[in-house]
Design a protein around this motif. Structure first.
Motif, PDB file in Angstrom:
ATOM      1  N   ILE A 153       6.889  -7.086   7.728  1.00 19.73           N
ATOM      2  CA  ILE A 153       6.225  -5.785   7.292  1.00 19.73           C
ATOM      3  C   ILE A 153       7.069  -4.419   7.307  1.00 19.73           C
ATOM      4  CG2 ILE A 153       4.277  -4.448   7.915  1.00 19.73           C
ATOM      5  CD1 ILE A 153       3.278  -6.625   9.616  1.00 19.73           C
ATOM      6  N   GLN A 154       7.278  -4.401   6.253  1.00 21.30           N
ATOM      7  CA  GLN A 154       8.050  -3.165   5.726  1.00 21.30           C
ATOM      8  C   GLN A 154       7.403  -1.724   5.894  1.00 21.30           C
ATOM      9  OE1 GLN A 154      10.217  -5.299   2.458  1.00 21.30           O
ATOM     10  NE2 GLN A 154      11.929  -3.688   3.349  1.00 21.30           N
ATOM     11  N   SER A 155       7.806  -0.687   6.509  1.00 22.34           N
ATOM     12  CA  SER A 155       6.823   0.478   6.641  1.00 22.34           C
ATOM     13  C   SER A 155       7.802   1.922   6.532  1.00 22.34           C
ATOM     14  CB  SER A 155       6.258   0.522   8.100  1.00 22.34           C
ATOM     15  OG  SER A 155       5.654  -0.576   8.205  1.00 22.34           O
ATOM     16  N   MET A 156       7.136   2.597   6.062  1.00 27.58           N
ATOM     17  CA  MET A 156       7.871   4.011   5.743  1.00 27.58           C
ATOM     18  C   MET A 156       7.908   4.885   7.114  1.00 27.58           C
ATOM     19  SD  MET A 156       6.281   5.597   2.460  1.00 27.58           S
ATOM     20  CE  MET A 156       6.922   7.171   2.299  1.00 27.58           C
ATOM     21  N   ASP A 157       7.092   4.730   7.988  1.00 26.72           N
ATOM     22  CA  ASP A 157       7.236   5.415   9.240  1.00 26.72           C
ATOM     23  C   ASP A 157       6.572   4.610  10.332  1.00 26.72           C
ATOM     24  OD1 ASP A 157       4.421   5.835   8.757  1.00 26.72           O
ATOM     25  OD2 ASP A 157       4.792   7.867   7.904  1.00 26.72           O
ATOM     26  N   ASP A 165       0.875  -1.207  -0.010  1.00 25.76           N
ATOM     27  CA  ASP A 165       0.193   0.051   0.086  1.00 25.76           C
ATOM     28  C   ASP A 165       0.881   1.353   0.022  1.00 25.76           C
ATOM     29  OD1 ASP A 165       0.886   0.399   2.489  1.00 25.76           O
ATOM     30  OD2 ASP A 165      -1.263   0.269   3.546  1.00 25.76           O
ATOM     31  N   GLU A 166       0.492   2.220   0.232  1.00 29.08           N
ATOM     32  CA  GLU A 166       1.184   3.787   0.035  1.00 29.08           C
ATOM     33  C   GLU A 166       2.319   3.634   1.047  1.00 29.08           C
ATOM     34  OE1 GLU A 166       0.436   8.388  -0.033  1.00 29.08           O
ATOM     35  OE2 GLU A 166      -1.194   7.273   0.743  1.00 29.08           O
ATOM     36  N   LYS A 167       2.230   2.958   2.237  1.00 27.27           N
ATOM     37  CA  LYS A 167       3.358   3.062   3.183  1.00 27.27           C
ATOM     38  C   LYS A 167       3.730   1.955   3.961  1.00 27.27           C
ATOM     39  CE  LYS A 167       2.088   7.907   4.839  1.00 27.27           C
ATOM     40  NZ  LYS A 167       1.971   8.584   5.921  1.00 27.27           N
ATOM     41  N   ASN A 168       3.340   0.857   3.062  1.00 28.22           N
ATOM     42  CA  ASN A 168       3.777  -0.410   3.595  1.00 28.22           C
ATOM     43  C   ASN A 168       3.984  -1.777   2.472  1.00 28.22           C
ATOM     44  OD1 ASN A 168       3.037  -0.249   6.884  1.00 28.22           O
ATOM     45  ND2 ASN A 168       1.561   0.647   5.696  1.00 28.22           N
ATOM     46  N   GLN A 169       4.861  -2.775   2.881  1.00 26.78           N
ATOM     47  CA  GLN A 169       4.876  -3.787   1.941  1.00 26.78           C
ATOM     48  C   GLN A 169       4.823  -4.973   3.025  1.00 26.78           C
ATOM     49  OE1 GLN A 169       7.334  -4.434  -1.598  1.00 26.78           O
ATOM     50  NE2 GLN A 169       8.830  -5.276  -0.027  1.00 26.78           N
ATOM     51  N   VAL A 170       3.929  -6.128   2.826  1.00 21.15           N
ATOM     52  CA  VAL A 170       3.929  -7.147   3.537  1.00 21.15           C
ATOM     53  C   VAL A 170       4.351  -8.520   3.056  1.00 21.15           C
ATOM     54  CG1 VAL A 170       2.498  -8.606   5.331  1.00 21.15           C
ATOM     55  CG2 VAL A 170       1.943  -5.900   4.697  1.00 21.15           C
ATOM     56  N   LEU A 171       5.371  -9.271   3.538  1.00 20.21           N
ATOM     57  CA  LEU A 171       5.575 -10.591   2.953  1.00 20.21           C
ATOM     58  C   LEU A 171       5.392 -11.687   4.009  1.00 20.21           C
ATOM     59  CD1 LEU A 171       9.312  -9.462   1.830  1.00 20.21           C
ATOM     60  CD2 LEU A 171       7.128  -9.405   0.449  1.00 20.21           C
TER      61      LEU A 171
END
Length: 214
Positions: A210-214, A133-139
């Motif tokens: 879960i990778q996040s921008m902030d 999504d705009e601020k996250n990536q989930v693996l």
């Protein structure tokens, strides 16, 4: 159809210009319910539009029909699968190089959580899959993955199985060496990549990364 390209599913959750930036020239685009309308409104033709289309008007449904390579619709009541799972199953049948789920997260927490659980189906099938999504990536990881920092500096780890063991992190601010996480543990929340890449290794279990921008 069998493709070695990437398949991007555009579901009916939160979508924006960031989702269009995921598209590369050879990608196969699948519009799931209202996600098909999003693609068309942004000048993209879905290879496939799939779902019950209960979130669009009759006029919008006709727009989708006329502007999609193929349209597969089902009854909104007499069905056992969510629209996103129907789209994912179709995508897995194509044996692609990768599947990306955009619009899989949104205001409906039940649908968002169900879509996160769908990552297991792709993992079992041996197809790389991620939710963005705009601020996250989930693996979902059961062996090893190399993460690229890019726009996602923060990384959180949550077990999807009751227990995940043998978790080893390299390239992180808070390293782990053969650690164990159990359902309810928050030890893995909000780690930080120190360099452009980092590695997550798992010995046993399914681990959400879960990778996040902030």
């Amino acid at each position: 159809m069998t493709t070695k390209s990437k398949i991007i599913l555009f579901a009916g959750g939160s979508l924006g210009s960031w989702a269009l930036e995921e598209i590369e020239k050879e990608d196969v685009l699948v519009g799931v319910d209202r996600g098909a309308l999003f693609l068309i409104q942004n000048g993209r033709q879905p290879h496939l539009a799939i779902g019950d289309f209960d979130s669009v008007t009759a006029a919008e449904r006709e727009v989708i029909r006329q502007n999609s390579g193929e349209m597969r619709s089902c009854d909104p009541v007499m069905k056992d699968l969510t629209d996103t799972e129907m789209g994912l199953r179709w995508a897995l049948d194509q044996q692609p190089a990768e599947i990306v789920l955009a619009g899989a997260l949104g205001s409906r927490f039940d649908h968002s959580l169900a879509n996160v659980h769908l990552l297991r189906k792709a993992l079992v099938a041996g197809v790389p899959c991620r939710i963005v999504d705009e601020k996250n990536q989930v693996l979902l990881v059961d062996q090893q993955v190399t993460l690229h920092r890019k726009r996602f500096a923060h990384v959180s780890l949550l077990p999807l199985t009751e227990q995940v063991s043998g978790i080893t992190l390299t390239g992180f601010q808070y390293p782990l060496d053969k650690a164990t996480l159990r359902i309810g543990d928050t030890l893995g929340i909000s780690n930080v990549l120190l360099a452009d890449t980092g590695t997550v290794t798992v010995a046993d279990g399914y681990l959400l990364v879960i990778q996040s921008m902030d």
